[in-house]
Design a protein around this motif. Structure first.
Motif, PDB file in Angstrom:
ATOM      1  N   VAL A 184      30.826  32.711 -37.029  1.00 28.15           N
ATOM      2  CA  VAL A 184      31.888  31.860 -36.520  1.00 28.15           C
ATOM      3  C   VAL A 184      31.551  30.425 -36.927  1.00 28.15           C
ATOM      4  O   VAL A 184      30.382  30.063 -37.027  1.00 28.15           O
ATOM      5  N   VAL A 185      32.572  29.615 -37.189  1.00 32.08           N
ATOM      6  CA  VAL A 185      32.387  28.171 -37.361  1.00 32.08           C
ATOM      7  C   VAL A 185      33.404  27.497 -36.453  1.00 32.08           C
ATOM      8  O   VAL A 185      34.609  27.690 -36.614  1.00 32.08           O
ATOM      9  N   VAL A 186      32.893  26.785 -35.464  1.00 31.22           N
ATOM     10  CA  VAL A 186      33.754  26.064 -34.523  1.00 31.22           C
ATOM     11  C   VAL A 186      33.627  24.576 -34.846  1.00 31.22           C
ATOM     12  O   VAL A 186      32.715  23.909 -34.371  1.00 31.22           O
ATOM     13  N   PRO A 187      34.525  24.050 -35.685  1.00 32.49           N
ATOM     14  CA  PRO A 187      34.402  22.655 -36.100  1.00 32.49           C
ATOM     15  C   PRO A 187      34.525  21.708 -34.905  1.00 32.49           C
ATOM     16  O   PRO A 187      35.337  21.942 -34.003  1.00 32.49           O
ATOM     17  N   GLY A 188      33.703  20.679 -34.896  1.00 31.45           N
ATOM     18  CA  GLY A 188      33.792  19.661 -33.850  1.00 31.45           C
ATOM     19  C   GLY A 188      32.956  19.945 -32.613  1.00 31.45           C
ATOM     20  O   GLY A 188      32.830  19.086 -31.748  1.00 31.45           O
ATOM     21  N   TRP A 189      32.387  21.124 -32.516  1.00 31.81           N
ATOM     22  CA  TRP A 189      31.526  21.457 -31.376  1.00 31.81           C
ATOM     23  C   TRP A 189      30.073  21.559 -31.853  1.00 31.81           C
ATOM     24  O   TRP A 189      29.814  21.830 -33.029  1.00 31.81           O
ATOM     25  N   TYR A 190      29.149  21.385 -30.931  1.00 30.71           N
ATOM     26  CA  TYR A 190      27.749  21.630 -31.265  1.00 30.71           C
ATOM     27  C   TYR A 190      27.602  23.069 -31.749  1.00 30.71           C
ATOM     28  O   TYR A 190      28.442  23.932 -31.443  1.00 30.71           O
ATOM     29  N   GLY A 191      26.511  23.308 -32.493  1.00 28.50           N
ATOM     30  CA  GLY A 191      26.357  24.549 -33.257  1.00 28.50           C
ATOM     31  C   GLY A 191      26.292  25.856 -32.489  1.00 28.50           C
ATOM     32  O   GLY A 191      26.550  26.922 -33.038  1.00 28.50           O
TER      33      GLY A 191
ATOM     34  N   ARG B 136      29.208  22.614 -19.545  1.00 27.56           N
ATOM     35  CA  ARG B 136      28.793  23.226 -20.794  1.00 27.56           C
ATOM     36  C   ARG B 136      28.767  22.203 -21.925  1.00 27.56           C
ATOM     37  O   ARG B 136      29.528  21.235 -21.915  1.00 27.56           O
ATOM     38  N   VAL B 137      27.899  22.398 -22.872  1.00 24.60           N
ATOM     39  CA  VAL B 137      27.827  21.524 -24.051  1.00 24.60           C
ATOM     40  C   VAL B 137      28.948  21.950 -25.007  1.00 24.60           C
ATOM     41  O   VAL B 137      29.049  23.133 -25.333  1.00 24.60           O
ATOM     42  N   THR B 138      29.799  21.027 -25.406  1.00 23.33           N
ATOM     43  CA  THR B 138      30.892  21.384 -26.329  1.00 23.33           C
ATOM     44  C   THR B 138      30.986  20.392 -27.491  1.00 23.33           C
ATOM     45  O   THR B 138      30.291  20.557 -28.488  1.00 23.33           O
ATOM     46  N   SER B 139      31.829  19.338 -27.344  1.00 19.67           N
ATOM     47  CA  SER B 139      32.121  18.427 -28.466  1.00 19.67           C
ATOM     48  C   SER B 139      30.927  17.617 -28.932  1.00 19.67           C
ATOM     49  O   SER B 139      30.132  17.131 -28.127  1.00 19.67           O
ATOM     50  N   LEU B 140      30.857  17.438 -30.236  1.00 15.12           N
ATOM     51  CA  LEU B 140      29.819  16.606 -30.846  1.00 15.12           C
ATOM     52  C   LEU B 140      30.024  15.145 -30.471  1.00 15.12           C
ATOM     53  O   LEU B 140      31.134  14.613 -30.557  1.00 15.12           O
ATOM     54  N   GLN B 141      28.946  14.491 -30.088  1.00 12.49           N
ATOM     55  CA  GLN B 141      28.991  13.060 -29.815  1.00 12.49           C
ATOM     56  C   GLN B 141      28.956  12.284 -31.139  1.00 12.49           C
ATOM     57  O   GLN B 141      28.396  12.764 -32.115  1.00 12.49           O
ATOM     58  N   VAL B 142      29.504  11.087 -31.107  1.00 16.57           N
ATOM     59  CA  VAL B 142      29.476  10.237 -32.308  1.00 16.57           C
ATOM     60  C   VAL B 142      28.020   9.903 -32.651  1.00 16.57           C
ATOM     61  O   VAL B 142      27.214   9.609 -31.764  1.00 16.57           O
ATOM     62  N   LYS B 143      27.693   9.974 -33.940  1.00 16.05           N
ATOM     63  CA  LYS B 143      26.285   9.814 -34.333  1.00 16.05           C
ATOM     64  C   LYS B 143      26.166   9.401 -35.792  1.00 16.05           C
ATOM     65  O   LYS B 143      27.064   9.663 -36.591  1.00 16.05           O
ATOM     66  N   SER B 144      25.060   8.774 -36.135  1.00  8.95           N
ATOM     67  CA  SER B 144      24.805   8.458 -37.544  1.00  8.95           C
ATOM     68  C   SER B 144      23.314   8.489 -37.809  1.00  8.95           C
ATOM     69  O   SER B 144      22.502   8.338 -36.887  1.00  8.95           O
ATOM     70  N   PHE B 145      22.982   8.720 -39.064  1.00  6.43           N
ATOM     71  CA  PHE B 145      21.586   8.687 -39.493  1.00  6.43           C
ATOM     72  C   PHE B 145      21.450   7.772 -40.701  1.00  6.43           C
ATOM     73  O   PHE B 145      22.381   7.662 -41.508  1.00  6.43           O
ATOM     74  N   ILE B 146      20.271   7.179 -40.795  1.00  3.63           N
ATOM     75  CA  ILE B 146      19.898   6.480 -42.022  1.00  3.63           C
ATOM     76  C   ILE B 146      19.163   7.513 -42.869  1.00  3.63           C
ATOM     77  O   ILE B 146      18.165   8.080 -42.425  1.00  3.63           O
TER      78      ILE B 146
END
Ligand SMILES: Nc1nc2c(c(=O)[nH]1)N[C@H]1C(S)=C(S)[C@@H](COP(=O)(O)O)O[C@H]1N2
Ligand SMILES: [Mo]
Length: 358
Positions: free
Chosen positions: A190-197, A238-248
């Protein structure tokens, strides 16, 4: 069931061998698409060994017509390809303050890929949902023991109907144009876009349409936000939507730079719509300047960004990146603490040294 010996190459940072947990190195997050061989792996149990000739997906429960679909049946259904990032809810846990116990993901629990397959919705429509349908349970073929739980469990997660019927929730058989690897869920995930893995269930074996809320270890007791002082047994969010994030992604921690102009690079994402802004600070967070942010081809994939830094003064610097999404969510300096350190999206900071070239 025999176990598959993992073929993971040196392109992943292995945190645990069995079950396999391995991270994507920050330096390989530079590309739009993370190759399967460097895409993080998060397994709770050993990889199941599946024989495609007798593999099948069953669809049962609150449906008019229970189904059993084999690989060819699925391949014949109308397909769709979506670019989507997967991030483990425990990613960046190693940097949570105060520290938590558990698998210490540094930052490697994220990758972005193209997934092709059949929308879950199309399969549910073929089976015909009854009006009693409340949730869709997705069950993997893997199983094993979890700390504190009696007996063997399989990996299973449910989706509420709106997410299950979302046209972009996929049953994927391909990653970046190739059949899934065993590590990433071959033959079907399954791939649930926008949610944690965690809801992107790998080695999918059964779909059960339920008339009641699912209660399972990973869903109701593990991938949940537990606040300090929370009581045992009380319902948790429950853990669902991805929080806004960035990496260098460049430079690396501890990099030595020659004084001059350098291009700082990175990636940014959010489960709540595209990222609208990435800012960079090179002066201990006193001033923030806008980075150049690339558009993304998919609202669910990460976006790359770049920032031209005039590093003319030798010394020690802490580079920081901060993303804001279209809804106005901004990365915090320090994320809200929770017992398992989930969804840590605090600002990524990278120490570097600048030396004069003389
Ligand atoms: N069947 C099954 N599916 C699973 C898991 C698992 O252990 N078993 N792990 C989940 C978790 S926690 C994450 S973050 C993603 C990771 O996907 P990846 O290993 O392909 O990167 O798969 C999810 N799907
Ligand atoms: Mo995860």
């Amino acid at each position: 069931m025999s176990k598959v010996t993992s073929r993971v190459s040196g392109e992943l940072t292995v945190l645990n061998e069995d079950p396999l947990v391995a991270g994507t190195p920050l330096s390989t997050m530079d590309s739009e698409e993370t190759p399967a061989r460097s895409f993080f792996v998060r397994n709770h149990f050993p990889i199941p060994s599946l024989d495609i000739s007798n593999w099948g997906l069953s669809v049962t429960g609150e449906v008019e017509r229970p189904l059993r679909l084999n690989y060819d049946d699925l391949k014949r259904l109308p397909s769709k390809e979506i670019g989507a990032l997967l991030e483990c809810a425990g990613n960046s846990r190693a940097t949570v303050q105060p520290p938590i116990e558990g698998l210490l993901w540094d930052h490697g629990g994220v990758g972005s890929a193209r997934w092709a397959g059949v929308p879950l919705r199309a399969v549910l429509e073929r089976a015909g949902l009854l009006t009693t349908a409340k949730e869709v349970l997705l069950e993997g073929a893997d199983h094993g023991k979890e700390r504190g739980e009696a007996g063997e469990l399989s990996f299973a997660m449910s989706l509420p109907m709106d997410k299950a019927l979302h046209p972009d929730t996929l049953l994927a058989y391909e990653m970046n144009g190739e059949a899934l690897s065993p590590e990433h869920g071959y033959p079907l995930r399954v791939v649930v876009p926008g949610w944690y893995g965690m809801t992107s269930v790998k080695w999918l074996a059964n779909i059960k349409v339920l008339d009641h809320p699912f209660d399972g270890f990973h869903q109701t007791r593990y991938y949940v936000y537990v606040e300090e002082g929370a009581e045992n047994g009380s319902p948790k969010e429950r853990v669902t939507s991805l929080q806004v994030k960035s990496f260098i992604t460049w430079p690396d921690r501890g990099h030595l730079l020659v004084a001059g102009r350098h291009q700082i690079r990175g990636v940014a994402w959010s489960g709540r719509g595209p990222v609208s802004k990435v800012e960079v600070s090179t002066d201990d967070g006193r001033t923030w300047l806008d980075a150049n942010l690339e558009d993304s081809k998919s609202p669910y994939a990460w976006q790359r960004w770049g920032f031209s830094w005039e590093a003319d003064r030798p010394g020690y610097f802490l580079l920081r990146a901060r993303a804001t999404d279209r809804e106005g969510n901004v990365q915090p300096a320090k994320a809200q603490w929770n017992y398992r350190g989930f969804a840590n999206n605090s600002i990524h900071a990278v120490p570097v040294e600048v030396r004069s070239d003389r």
